[in-house]
Scaffold this motif. Structure first.
Motif, PDB file in Angstrom:
ATOM      1  N   SER A   1       3.379   6.289   9.156  1.00 52.26           N
ATOM      2  CA  SER A   1       2.583   6.695  10.326  1.00 52.26           C
ATOM      3  C   SER A   1       1.080   6.552  10.052  1.00 52.26           C
ATOM      4  CB  SER A   1       2.931   8.130  10.729  1.00 52.26           C
ATOM      5  OG  SER A   1       2.601   8.993   9.659  1.00 52.26           O
ATOM      6  N   VAL A   2       0.695   6.722   8.791  1.00 53.88           N
ATOM      7  CA  VAL A   2      -0.731   6.556   8.439  1.00 53.88           C
ATOM      8  C   VAL A   2      -1.112   5.075   8.542  1.00 53.88           C
ATOM      9  CG1 VAL A   2      -2.469   6.964   6.642  1.00 53.88           C
ATOM     10  CG2 VAL A   2      -0.544   8.548   6.903  1.00 53.88           C
TER      11      VAL A   2
ATOM     12  N   LEU B   1      -9.117  -8.553   8.628  1.00 55.95           N
ATOM     13  CA  LEU B   1      -7.918  -8.239   7.849  1.00 55.95           C
ATOM     14  C   LEU B   1      -6.640  -8.857   8.395  1.00 55.95           C
ATOM     15  CD1 LEU B   1      -7.293  -6.410   5.386  1.00 55.95           C
ATOM     16  CD2 LEU B   1      -6.646  -4.624   7.010  1.00 55.95           C
ATOM     17  N   VAL B   2      -5.850  -9.433   7.465  1.00 53.36           N
ATOM     18  CA  VAL B   2      -4.461  -9.798   7.767  1.00 53.36           C
ATOM     19  C   VAL B   2      -3.618  -8.707   7.118  1.00 53.36           C
ATOM     20  CG1 VAL B   2      -2.599 -11.471   7.408  1.00 53.36           C
ATOM     21  CG2 VAL B   2      -4.955 -12.277   7.762  1.00 53.36           C
ATOM     22  N   LEU B   3      -2.836  -7.995   7.927  1.00 53.76           N
ATOM     23  CA  LEU B   3      -2.052  -6.887   7.380  1.00 53.76           C
ATOM     24  C   LEU B   3      -0.574  -7.285   7.297  1.00 53.76           C
ATOM     25  CD1 LEU B   3      -2.415  -3.149   8.319  1.00 53.76           C
ATOM     26  CD2 LEU B   3      -0.152  -4.166   8.152  1.00 53.76           C
ATOM     27  N   ASP B   4      -0.081  -7.333   6.080  1.00 57.88           N
ATOM     28  CA  ASP B   4       1.342  -7.619   5.863  1.00 57.88           C
ATOM     29  C   ASP B   4       2.007  -6.267   5.606  1.00 57.88           C
ATOM     30  OD1 ASP B   4       3.805  -8.500   5.037  1.00 57.88           O
ATOM     31  OD2 ASP B   4       3.109  -9.539   3.243  1.00 57.88           O
ATOM     32  N   PRO B   5       2.773  -5.754   6.563  1.00 59.11           N
ATOM     33  CA  PRO B   5       3.296  -4.391   6.411  1.00 59.11           C
ATOM     34  C   PRO B   5       4.486  -4.341   5.439  1.00 59.11           C
ATOM     35  CG  PRO B   5       4.035  -5.325   8.483  1.00 59.11           C
ATOM     36  CD  PRO B   5       3.210  -6.385   7.824  1.00 59.11           C
ATOM     37  N   VAL B   6       4.167  -4.491   4.153  1.00 51.70           N
ATOM     38  CA  VAL B   6       5.204  -4.497   3.117  1.00 51.70           C
ATOM     39  C   VAL B   6       5.857  -3.111   3.062  1.00 51.70           C
ATOM     40  CG1 VAL B   6       5.567  -4.620   0.620  1.00 51.70           C
ATOM     41  CG2 VAL B   6       4.023  -6.252   1.735  1.00 51.70           C
TER      42      VAL B   6
ATOM     43  N   LEU C   1       0.903  -1.160   0.000  1.00 55.86           N
ATOM     44  CA  LEU C   1       0.000   0.000   0.000  1.00 55.86           C
ATOM     45  C   LEU C   1       0.940   1.207   0.000  1.00 55.86           C
ATOM     46  CD1 LEU C   1      -2.391  -1.179   2.893  1.00 55.86           C
ATOM     47  CD2 LEU C   1      -2.796  -1.422   0.441  1.00 55.86           C
ATOM     48  N   ALA C   2       1.200   1.760  -1.180  1.00 57.18           N
ATOM     49  CA  ALA C   2       2.345   2.661  -1.326  1.00 57.18           C
ATOM     50  C   ALA C   2       2.183   4.022  -0.650  1.00 57.18           C
ATOM     51  CB  ALA C   2       2.645   2.841  -2.808  1.00 57.18           C
ATOM     52  N   SER C   3       0.972   4.560  -0.641  1.00 55.76           N
ATOM     53  CA  SER C   3       0.839   5.968  -0.222  1.00 55.76           C
ATOM     54  C   SER C   3      -0.196   6.144   0.886  1.00 55.76           C
ATOM     55  CB  SER C   3       0.401   6.801  -1.432  1.00 55.76           C
ATOM     56  OG  SER C   3      -0.914   6.429  -1.786  1.00 55.76           O
ATOM     57  N   SER C   4      -0.133   7.297   1.538  1.00 54.44           N
ATOM     58  CA  SER C   4      -1.101   7.627   2.597  1.00 54.44           C
ATOM     59  C   SER C   4      -2.522   7.605   2.040  1.00 54.44           C
ATOM     60  CB  SER C   4      -0.847   9.033   3.143  1.00 54.44           C
ATOM     61  OG  SER C   4       0.495   9.199   3.416  1.00 54.44           O
TER      62      SER C   4
ATOM     63  N   LEU D   1       8.663   0.147  -1.239  1.00 56.14           N
ATOM     64  CA  LEU D   1       7.282  -0.091  -1.667  1.00 56.14           C
ATOM     65  C   LEU D   1       6.286   0.687  -0.810  1.00 56.14           C
ATOM     66  CD1 LEU D   1       7.622  -3.954  -2.262  1.00 56.14           C
ATOM     67  CD2 LEU D   1       7.633  -2.164  -3.999  1.00 56.14           C
ATOM     68  N   LEU D   2       6.811   1.388   0.192  1.00 52.85           N
ATOM     69  CA  LEU D   2       5.953   2.209   1.056  1.00 52.85           C
ATOM     70  C   LEU D   2       6.634   3.569   1.198  1.00 52.85           C
ATOM     71  CD1 LEU D   2       3.575   2.345   3.227  1.00 52.85           C
ATOM     72  CD2 LEU D   2       5.293   1.673   4.892  1.00 52.85           C
TER      73      LEU D   2
END
Ligand code: MP5
Length: 448
Positions: free
Chosen positions: A129-130, A108-113, A88-91, A122-123
């Motif tokens: 912070s968002v 939701l399973v959140l994979d903090p890529v 999830l690239a952007s705020s 990629l982020l």
């Protein structure tokens, strides 16, 4: 059969992630993983990356409305309970995804890529912070690796103690379960469930292979297992072994980090099924033959077939309790099953090391007449002498390797003339059990 008639309702799972043009990570890994777990995979693409095994060359983020529209289209039509997020690239994208997760009540399973393994962010820095404030509190499970856990928690994670501290801090942000994956520590994953305050270690082994897409595959496995009704701990154990298999059988493509193979697990099941079928077919060829029983030695015979790359008995199908001779008939004592043979399995394991295609073998009686019939058919023939066995490994593995070495290639017949208390024996080798059974039947036809 439509779902109306079926007892099992196929769960629909969604991945909200980026695409990897190299087919290794992102939605490609996720959809393959969903398919392997038998859930229906859907996707909302967040970014298109120009990427290969050497890294990310360019990224093109989709407009937040485009991401929202994909989620809307699927969730207004299908019953989606579980989703996972990846890149999830952007705020702006993160905020939109958070809105959609709430609207459609997604678990939701959140994979903090954050970055690609082979290189490439990629982020966006300002989006972290968002992610922490707006999406993390909405997720049921998050699956950071050590460095991602460090970034989320604001600590450095090098040891299990660091991972525990990070997991507690992440849980304090409002997450039900935190799994810090152990790929960068010691292969043990750490599951933290703040409600019970428990830490569960999920042990694993370091396996050799390409790891590109392993994090995506892990989080997609979690989402699939949770959608199928597993507890978080059970899902974590399954996801762990699933990813190990996917790394072990990664695909050797590209010049960089090879992509994992999420289909490895289903291939293994298919290969096991095929090996069982082949041995069953071989047993019917042998038992229907009017001549074969003559070839059964005193100790009985067995016929086995290995799955590709087999390394243990449990990967070789054979007849439980062997095939015995009773009233001039060949009788299989038990069922065809994995791990049912030691003798024939040892021959196969030794042959496989020389030639991965030689996956089947059986033992038959030795006599001069049988050996003569072999010579008439004219396959490659070799032998070993038990008296020369150095005795530091299994005789069967040593004997098979020795006969192959002497022959200078792969023989189809390996015999030995026995020893005190050891019946002489002929072993027939081939690419499949049914092929070996046909050779045995042909031999039997030529023997009086
Ligand atoms: C689109 C996309 N999503 C996720 C990853 C992370 O995977 P890895 O860390 O294995 O490169 C990636 N490289 N590309």
């Amino acid at each position: 059969m439509t779902e109306k008639n079926s007892m099992f309702k196929t769960p629909v799972v969604m991945t909200i992630a980026g695409s990897d043009s190299g087919g290794g990570a992102g939605i490609a890994a996720d959809i393959k993983t969903f398919a392997a777990f038998g859930v229906h995979g859907t996707c909302a693409i967040t970014s298109v990356t120009a990427q290969n095994t050497t890294g990310v060359l360019e990224t093109f983020d989709l407009a937040p409305e485009a991401v929202a529209s994909q989620i809307e289209a699927v969730c207004t039509d299908m019953d989606v309970k579980w989703a996972k997020t990846g890149m999830l690239a952007s705020s702006e994208i993160i905020k939109e995804v958070a809105k959609q997760v709430k609207k459609h009540n997604l678990s939701l399973v959140l994979d903090p890529v954050m970055a690609a393994e082979a290189g490439g962010d990629l982020l966006k820095k300002e989006a972290l912070s968002v992610l922490i404030k707006e999406l993390l509190p909405l997720c049921k499970v998050t699956t950071p690796n050590a460095s991602e856990a460090g970034a989320l928690a604001g600590v450095t994670v090098k040891t299990h103690e660091d991972a525990k501290l990070a997991a507690r801090k992440i849980a304090d942000l409002g997450v039900e379960s935190v799994i810090v994956t152990g790929g960068h520590i010691d292969a043990t994953d750490l599951l933290y469930e703040p409600v019970s305050g428990t830490f569960t270690r999920i042990p694993g082994t370091f396996v050799k292979g390409g790891t590109h897409g392993s994090g995506c595959t892990y989080s997609a496995s979690m989402a699939a297992c949770l959608a199928r009704g597993d507890s978080t701990e059970t899902a974590a154990r399954k996801a762990k072994t699933f990813v190990e298999q996917a790394i072990l059988r990664s695909v050797p493509v590209g010049k960089g980090v090879g992509p994992v193979n999420p289909l490895a697990n289903t291939l293994e099941e298919k290969e096991r099924y095929l090996a069982l079928q082949d041995v069953k077919e071989a047993v019917s060829i042998l038992t229907y033959s009017p001549d074969f029983a003559k070839l059964i030695p005193e100790v009985g015979c067995n016929i086995g077939m290995a799955i590709p790359c087999a390394r243990t008995y449990n990967e070789i199908a054979a007849v439980e309790g062997r095939i015995i001779r009773f009233r001039e008939k060949a009788i299989p004592v038990g069922y065809v099953n994995f791990g049912a043979s030691q003798h024939v399995a040892r021959v196969i394991l030794a042959a496989l090391r020389e030639n991965p295609e030689m996956r089947a073998a059986m033992n038959v009686k030795y006599s001069e007449e049988i050996l003569e019939a072999c010579r008439e058919i004219n396959p490659g023939i070799s032998s070993f002498d038990r008296a020369e066995d150095p005795g530091d490994a299994s005789t069967m593995e040593w004997g098979t390797s020795e006969a192959i070495r002497k022959y200078g290639g792969m023989p189809e017949v390996i015999y030995d003339k026995g020893a005190i208390g050891k019946e002489p024996m002929v072993r027939l080798l081939g690419k499949s059990a049914s092929e070996v059974a046909k050779l045995a039947v042909e031999l039997a036809r030529r023997v009086k």
